[in-house]
Write a protein that holds these residues in place. Structure first.
Motif, PDB file in Angstrom:
ATOM      1  N   ARG A  18       8.135  -1.275 -20.186  1.00  0.00           N
ATOM      2  CA  ARG A  18       9.430  -1.053 -18.953  1.00  0.00           C
ATOM      3  C   ARG A  18       9.688  -2.695 -18.903  1.00  0.00           C
ATOM      4  O   ARG A  18      10.900  -2.639 -18.366  1.00  0.00           O
ATOM      5  N   ASP A  19       9.123  -3.527 -19.477  1.00  0.00           N
ATOM      6  CA  ASP A  19       9.585  -4.803 -19.092  1.00  0.00           C
ATOM      7  C   ASP A  19       9.229  -5.866 -20.116  1.00  0.00           C
ATOM      8  O   ASP A  19       8.187  -6.199 -20.868  1.00  0.00           O
ATOM      9  N   PHE A  20      10.579  -5.933 -21.070  1.00  0.00           N
ATOM     10  CA  PHE A  20      10.473  -6.600 -22.316  1.00  0.00           C
ATOM     11  C   PHE A  20      10.122  -7.705 -22.289  1.00  0.00           C
ATOM     12  O   PHE A  20       9.290  -8.355 -23.041  1.00  0.00           O
ATOM     13  N   ARG A  21      10.872  -8.803 -21.444  1.00  0.00           N
ATOM     14  CA  ARG A  21      10.499 -10.173 -21.488  1.00  0.00           C
ATOM     15  C   ARG A  21       8.952 -10.250 -21.070  1.00  0.00           C
ATOM     16  O   ARG A  21       8.350 -10.926 -21.857  1.00  0.00           O
ATOM     17  N   LYS A  22       8.478  -9.570 -20.087  1.00  0.00           N
ATOM     18  CA  LYS A  22       7.078  -9.622 -19.976  1.00  0.00           C
ATOM     19  C   LYS A  22       6.033  -9.137 -21.098  1.00  0.00           C
ATOM     20  O   LYS A  22       5.213 -10.169 -21.509  1.00  0.00           O
ATOM     21  N   SER A  23       6.351  -8.159 -21.830  1.00  0.00           N
ATOM     22  CA  SER A  23       5.659  -7.839 -23.055  1.00  0.00           C
ATOM     23  C   SER A  23       5.674  -9.097 -24.110  1.00  0.00           C
ATOM     24  O   SER A  23       4.686  -9.208 -24.577  1.00  0.00           O
ATOM     25  N   ILE A  24       6.878  -9.617 -24.224  1.00  0.00           N
ATOM     26  CA  ILE A  24       7.079 -10.390 -25.322  1.00  0.00           C
ATOM     27  C   ILE A  24       6.105 -11.673 -24.763  1.00  0.00           C
ATOM     28  O   ILE A  24       5.513 -12.348 -25.788  1.00  0.00           O
ATOM     29  N   ASP A  25       6.426 -12.072 -23.623  1.00  0.00           N
ATOM     30  CA  ASP A  25       5.525 -13.135 -23.024  1.00  0.00           C
ATOM     31  C   ASP A  25       4.037 -13.254 -23.322  1.00  0.00           C
ATOM     32  O   ASP A  25       3.352 -13.896 -23.865  1.00  0.00           O
ATOM     33  N   PHE A  26       3.635 -11.902 -23.102  1.00  0.00           N
ATOM     34  CA  PHE A  26       2.242 -11.567 -23.224  1.00  0.00           C
ATOM     35  C   PHE A  26       1.773 -11.670 -24.424  1.00  0.00           C
ATOM     36  O   PHE A  26       0.906 -12.377 -24.720  1.00  0.00           O
ATOM     37  N   TYR A  27       2.215 -11.086 -25.548  1.00  0.00           N
ATOM     38  CA  TYR A  27       2.006 -11.041 -26.847  1.00  0.00           C
ATOM     39  C   TYR A  27       2.191 -12.520 -27.515  1.00  0.00           C
ATOM     40  O   TYR A  27       1.201 -12.737 -28.388  1.00  0.00           O
ATOM     41  N   THR A  28       3.072 -13.146 -27.006  1.00  0.00           N
ATOM     42  CA  THR A  28       3.344 -14.390 -27.656  1.00  0.00           C
ATOM     43  C   THR A  28       2.524 -15.573 -27.036  1.00  0.00           C
ATOM     44  O   THR A  28       1.903 -16.139 -27.685  1.00  0.00           O
ATOM     45  N   THR A  29       2.529 -15.783 -25.670  1.00  0.00           N
ATOM     46  CA  THR A  29       2.008 -16.765 -25.072  1.00  0.00           C
ATOM     47  C   THR A  29       0.382 -16.615 -24.692  1.00  0.00           C
ATOM     48  O   THR A  29      -0.419 -17.398 -24.995  1.00  0.00           O
TER      49      THR A  29
END
Length: 146
Positions: A18-29
């Protein structure tokens, strides 16, 4: 190798968010994945789909964020399907027809997908889980490219 096909292993895991940016941040950061591909697709019905590939080691996550969220239960991210990398996809397709497996799709061809091209099809497992059988057209998968 089984017959004229070979399932090589897991190709990717597809996750809705539902939250693309939050998901990318979680997996990358948080988890240390690298974003190897990121785009926004406009589908035939004019809906928008954000799409990214995230890689760590041999693990590849395909992250999808549809603008309407209709396929995502409230408050959840969903594993939409898992994909098995195959060698000899056409032979496997025929074998599964003969074995009476339930198909979601026929064989599709995506000549530019993963930047190397692929083809595949979807079947249902016994618990209605969605399984993609997937073959790269090129020898080198996209996520190994420099």
């Amino acid at each position: 190798m089984n017959g004229n096909y070979n399932i090589k292993g897991l190709a990717h895991i597809c996750v809705y968010s539902r939250d693309f940016r939050k998901s990318i941040d979680f997996y990358t950061t948080i988890l240390g994945f690298t974003k190897v591909y990121n785009t926004t697709l406009i589908k035939d019905d004019a809906s928008i789909l954000q799409y990214a590939l995230l890689k760590i080691g041999t693990c590849l996550i395909k992250l999808l964020a549809p603008d309407d969220h209709s396929c995502i239960p409230d408050g959840q991210s969903v594993v939409e399907h898992f994909a098995l990398e195959v060698q000899g996809l056409d032979a496997l397709y025929i074998t599964l027809i003969v074995k009476g497996v339930r198909f979601k799709t026929e064989i599709f061809h995506l000549p530019k997908s993963f930047n190397r091209g692929c083809k595949g099809f979807f079947i249902y497992g016994p618990g209605q889980e969605l399984i993609e059988l997937f073959e790269y057209i090129s020898e080198t998968p996209f996520y190994d490219a420099p």
